[in-house]
Design a protein around this motif. Structure first.
Motif, mmCIF file in Angstrom:
data_model
loop_
_atom_site.group_PDB
_atom_site.id
_atom_site.type_symbol
_atom_site.label_atom_id
_atom_site.label_comp_id
_atom_site.label_asym_id
_atom_site.label_seq_id
_atom_site.Cartn_x
_atom_site.Cartn_y
_atom_site.Cartn_z
ATOM 1 N N ALA A 299 126.601 -17.171 42.747
ATOM 2 C CA ALA A 299 125.216 -16.778 42.461
ATOM 3 C C ALA A 299 125.069 -15.204 42.557
ATOM 4 C CB ALA A 299 124.092 -17.253 43.571
ATOM 5 N N ALA B 134 126.260 -23.447 42.597
ATOM 6 C CA ALA B 134 127.207 -22.540 41.984
ATOM 7 C C ALA B 134 128.243 -22.268 42.645
ATOM 8 C CB ALA B 134 126.303 -21.323 41.412
ATOM 9 N N ASP B 135 129.497 -21.877 42.219
ATOM 10 C CA ASP B 135 130.622 -21.294 42.820
ATOM 11 C C ASP B 135 130.210 -19.812 43.260
ATOM 12 O OD1 ASP B 135 132.325 -23.493 42.422
ATOM 13 O OD2 ASP B 135 132.306 -23.181 40.195
ATOM 14 N N TRP C 5 134.763 -16.527 33.668
ATOM 15 C CA TRP C 5 133.528 -17.356 34.269
ATOM 16 C C TRP C 5 132.661 -17.921 33.539
ATOM 17 C CZ3 TRP C 5 132.388 -17.745 39.813
ATOM 18 C CH2 TRP C 5 133.426 -16.986 40.395
ATOM 19 N N MET D 57 119.673 -21.755 41.693
ATOM 20 C CA MET D 57 121.199 -21.446 41.753
ATOM 21 C C MET D 57 122.060 -22.323 42.750
ATOM 22 S SD MET D 57 120.848 -17.272 42.006
ATOM 23 C CE MET D 57 120.590 -16.258 40.650
ATOM 24 N N VAL E 92 125.862 -21.995 47.968
ATOM 25 C CA VAL E 92 126.831 -21.562 46.909
ATOM 26 C C VAL E 92 128.146 -21.159 47.625
ATOM 27 C CG1 VAL E 92 124.971 -20.751 45.460
ATOM 28 C CG2 VAL E 92 125.936 -19.230 47.024
ATOM 29 N N ARG F 195 131.922 -21.494 38.396
ATOM 30 C CA ARG F 195 130.627 -21.319 37.536
ATOM 31 C C ARG F 195 129.790 -20.478 38.313
ATOM 32 N NH1 ARG F 195 125.739 -24.066 38.179
ATOM 33 N NH2 ARG F 195 126.670 -25.333 39.745
ATOM 34 N N ALA F 196 129.139 -19.381 37.418
ATOM 35 C CA ALA F 196 128.071 -18.440 38.214
ATOM 36 C C ALA F 196 126.882 -18.755 37.566
ATOM 37 C CB ALA F 196 128.743 -17.121 37.651
ATOM 38 N N ALA F 197 126.067 -18.416 38.701
ATOM 39 C CA ALA F 197 124.692 -18.716 38.145
ATOM 40 C C ALA F 197 123.944 -16.947 38.396
ATOM 41 C CB ALA F 197 123.434 -19.352 39.099
#
Length: 319
Positions: free
Chosen positions: A128, A125-126, A111, A122, A153, A91-93
């Motif tokens: 950022a 997240a995995d 992603w 953020m 993160v 998961r990306a922010a």
């Protein structure tokens, strides 16, 4: 997400005709570093490891970091495409609004991407992704704030493509090992056609990225130009001073036209206008190309003019 970009001068010519265009749709320095005559080997020989190491040393001095953490690449766009494939998918922010290639590249690599209006959104997240200073609005974050985010993160990508005139913003000297920093050469030095950029990261991540790149991915001419240009500190100081003053001048000029400064960096300025498309068309009628955005009906971005002739034309259009 629509992957629109500045620099699409061919579209401007197709709509408004050929002529003497001033392309202010990008954040590329209009006063480029003067490229000297290069050695014959830069053109005729395959790029050597010694030439790359020389650039690494000069770049590391400029970035104020360990040369072992610096990897030259064929433009900052390369790590934007490569890192989503190198890092474990999750998961990306992504800071929004910002440079749209980050989110697009992450989605293409599988992603799950979520937008974040600020870095306070953020955590967890995995991955950022923050552009600092941000494109197009010039928002900026101090290194300590980003170091704090890195602890919250999995990995943090900081795109510092516009940070060369602002070393105080760079996380490169103190980056934690889960931080990956992107730097552009072509923007500040005004030589986008050289296609040179850098990844600054922990040595194990540098090794993984290097293994994923083809041989000789950075040309000999790029290695030599980058090495010479990044060692020219007098030129860099003069360029920084010019753009600091020129950005204020452009803001004052735009304000006289009823455009409200939103922000920007040394290399571009962003304005809120009554109608972005109308403003772009007004400029384009005089063969000045600007940048507008699909998510805003009012924002217009202008690169900083570089010559007296460019300033004269801008003043005639928007005063």
């Amino acid at each position: 997400m629509q992957r629109d970009h500045g620099g699409d001068i061919d579209r401007a010519r197709a709509i408004f005709g050929a002529g003497d265009w001033i392309d202010l749709s990008t954040g590329i320095n209009r006063r480029p570093w003067p490229v000297p005559v290069l050695t014959p080997e830069a053109w005729t020989a395959l790029p050597t490891r010694a030439a790359e190491e020389k650039l690494q040393q000069v770049a590391a001095t400029w970035f104020r970091c360990d040369p072992a953490r610096v990897l030259p690449m064929a433009g900052a766009s390369v790590p934007i495409q490569l890192l989503p494939q190198i890092l474990p998918t999750g998961r990306a922010a992504v800071l929004t609004p910002s440079y749209n290639e980050h989110a697009a590249s992450l989605r293409a690599a599988g992603w799950q991407v979520g937008d974040a209006a600020g870095i306070d959104q953020m955590a967890g997240a995995d991955l950022a992704v923050v552009v600092n200073p941000n494109n197009p609005d010039g928002r900026e974050w101090q290194p300590q704030a980003l170091a704090d985010l890195a602890r919250q993160v999995g990995h943090l990508i900081v795109d510092e493509s516009f940070a060369d005139p602002r070393p105080d913003l760079s996380l490169a000297p103190t980056a934690p090992d889960n931080v990956l920093i992107l730097r552009s050469f072509g923007k500040f030095w005004g030589l986008a056609g050289v296609r040179l950029g850098f990844l600054i990261a922990a040595p194990d991540l540098i090794a993984r990225c290097r293994a994923a790149m083809p041989p000789w991915s950075v040309s000999g001419t790029a290695l030599e130009i980058g090495t010479r240009a990044m060692a020219d500190l007098d030129w860099a100081d003069a360029a920084t001073v010019y753009h600091a003053e020129a950005g204020l001048r452009l803001d004052r000029l735009a304000s006289l036209a009823g455009w409200h400064p939103v922000g920007g960096t040394h290399l571009f300025r962003l304005y809120d206008t009554p109608d972005a498309k109308a403003a772009q068309d007004q400029l384009a009628a005089a063969h000045v190309w600007s940048r507008i955005f699909p998510y805003s009906d009012s924002w217009v971005r202008l690169g900083v003019p570089g010559t007296r002739a460019e300033w004269d034309r801008i003043e005639q259009i928007i005063r």
